[in-house]
Design a protein around this motif. Structure first.
Motif, short mmCIF file in Angstrom:
data_model
loop_
_atom_site.label_atom_id
_atom_site.label_comp_id
_atom_site.label_asym_id
_atom_site.label_seq_id
_atom_site.Cartn_x
_atom_site.Cartn_y
_atom_site.Cartn_z
N THR A 76 0.86 -1.17 0.00
CA THR A 76 0.00 0.00 0.00
C THR A 76 0.90 1.22 0.00
OG1 THR A 76 -1.77 1.21 1.13
CG2 THR A 76 -0.40 -0.17 2.53
N VAL A 77 0.65 2.13 -0.94
CA VAL A 77 1.48 3.34 -1.05
C VAL A 77 0.60 4.57 -1.21
CG1 VAL A 77 3.55 2.24 -1.99
CG2 VAL A 77 1.77 3.00 -3.55
N GLU A 78 1.22 5.73 -0.92
CA GLU A 78 0.49 7.00 -1.04
C GLU A 78 0.90 7.71 -2.33
OE1 GLU A 78 -0.66 7.71 3.59
OE2 GLU A 78 1.08 8.83 2.89
N VAL A 79 -0.10 8.19 -3.04
CA VAL A 79 0.13 8.88 -4.32
C VAL A 79 -0.62 10.21 -4.26
CG1 VAL A 79 -0.19 8.77 -6.83
CG2 VAL A 79 0.29 6.67 -5.55
N HIS A 80 0.05 11.28 -4.69
CA HIS A 80 -0.59 12.60 -4.69
C HIS A 80 -0.25 13.31 -5.98
CE1 HIS A 80 -1.93 16.56 -3.37
NE2 HIS A 80 -2.49 15.97 -2.30
N ASN A 81 -1.22 14.04 -6.52
CA ASN A 81 -0.96 14.73 -7.80
C ASN A 81 -0.06 15.96 -7.61
OD1 ASN A 81 -3.11 15.79 -6.39
ND2 ASN A 81 -4.29 16.38 -8.19
N ASN A 82 0.06 16.43 -6.36
CA ASN A 82 0.93 17.58 -6.08
C ASN A 82 1.47 17.44 -4.65
OD1 ASN A 82 2.20 20.01 -5.88
ND2 ASN A 82 0.36 21.27 -6.15
N PRO A 83 2.46 16.53 -4.46
CA PRO A 83 2.92 16.22 -3.10
C PRO A 83 3.33 17.45 -2.28
CG PRO A 83 3.84 14.64 -4.64
CD PRO A 83 3.13 15.68 -5.47
N ALA A 84 3.89 18.46 -2.94
CA ALA A 84 4.36 19.64 -2.21
C ALA A 84 3.21 20.35 -1.50
CB ALA A 84 5.08 20.58 -3.16
N GLY A 119 2.90 14.56 2.55
CA GLY A 119 3.46 14.89 1.22
C GLY A 119 4.88 14.36 1.04
N ASP A 120 5.65 14.27 2.12
CA ASP A 120 7.05 13.84 2.02
C ASP A 120 7.21 12.37 1.62
OD1 ASP A 120 7.79 16.33 2.82
OD2 ASP A 120 8.23 15.77 4.90
N GLN A 121 6.13 11.62 1.72
CA GLN A 121 6.22 10.20 1.41
C GLN A 121 5.29 9.81 0.26
OE1 GLN A 121 5.11 9.03 5.44
NE2 GLN A 121 3.14 8.26 4.72
N ALA A 122 4.81 10.83 -0.47
CA ALA A 122 3.88 10.54 -1.57
C ALA A 122 4.63 10.39 -2.88
CB ALA A 122 2.85 11.66 -1.69
#
Ligand code: PEP
Ligand code: MN
Length: 270
Positions: A229-237, A243-246
């Motif tokens: 299971t992982v974290e994904v973000h379209n704009n991690p910043a 956000g540091d682990q996306a």
């Protein structure tokens, strides 16, 4: 561990749990999505991206266990409705954390899998409540849980009549501070010796650093994990949490390619 009757391997077939089009304990399952559901636009963008890259389930927190009460606490019901929309558009079943016994019954109308987070893993009332629900439970390892303690948490759920528990190694707290937690990959083969339940790995909370996720994911595959299971973000910043682990959608797609290659190699070994 003699008193752990239901969660330990003794006399039990390996548990398999069908969710959507995949079966935990049989297929290699990848769960991906934002740490938190922040908005419809963000969640739908990430959901479509992870689906296109081959994820099997969508994750997204709507009740967030934040260290500070001033941190983003999650969108609650509004967030669940966004997850339902994302499921309708992509076909991906959704996983979301439940933090409160009062939320289990009504939340089960929205989610396909309940997540119990590391901070709540020994909330025994909550474990009993999800044990009475008819939805699979993704049970994180507590940041201080021994294997016996973790399996006892699973035992609480199984003992209430819910057989569908997926364990998730997400790192334990050690003296190291460079990484957010210390991802204990020895837990995977060890816990698979001890239990019949599927075991997946969360390298995002396990390391806290995007740069370490690809290598630790491949190591998790090699350790025999049943999924990731992982974290994904379209704009991690700009993420409201973690956000540091996306991974970005592009990084996730590359990650899926490598995980797929290693999986194929591992199958050749068996
Ligand atoms: C999460 O999955 O976003 C989360 C809070 O995980 P954990 O409970 O493992 O810290
Ligand atoms: Mn998170």
């Amino acid at each position: 561990m003699n008193d752990i009757k239901l969660a330990t391997s003794r006399g039990h077939e390996r548990t398999t749990i069908r969710v959507g089009e995949v079966t935990f304990g049989k297929d290699f399952v990848v769960i991906a999505g934002p740490c938190s559901v922040e908005s419809e636009e963000q969640t739908l963008a990430v959901a479509h991206a992870v689906k296109a890259a081959g994820a099997h389930l969508l994750r997204g927190g709507v009740f967030k266990p934040r260290t500070s009460p001033y941190g983003f606490q999650g969108l609650g019901l509004k967030g669940l409705k966004i997850l339902v929309k994302a499921r309708e558009e992509t076909g991906l079943p959704v996983v979301s954390e439940v933090m409160d016994t009062r939320d289990v019954s009504w939340m089960s109308e929205y989610v396909d899998v309940f997540q119990i987070g590391a901070r709540n893993v020994q909330n025994f009332s909550l474990l009993k409540e999800v044990g009475r629900a008819r939805k699979p439970v993704l049970l994180k390892r507590g940041m201080y849980s021994t294997f016996a303690e973790w399996l006892n948490c699973a035992e609480y759920i199984l003992n209430e009549g819910n057989p569908d528990v997926i364990l998730c190694e997400r790192g334990i707290r050690t003296f190291e501070t460079y990484t957010r937690n210390t991802l204990d990959l020895s837990a995977v083969p060890a816990i698979k010796e001890l239990t019949h339940l599927p075991v997946i790995v969360d390298p995002a909370h396990g390391t806290g650093r995007t740069s370490l996720i690809p290598s630790m994911s491949l190591a998790a595959v090699a350790s025999g994990a049943d999924g990731l299971t992982v974290e994904v973000h379209n704009n991690p910043a700009e993420a409201l949490s973690d956000g540091d682990q996306a991974l970005t959608p592009a990084q996730f797609s590359e990650f899926m390619r490598k995980v797929g290659l290693l999986r194929a190699f591992m199958e050749g070994l068996n």
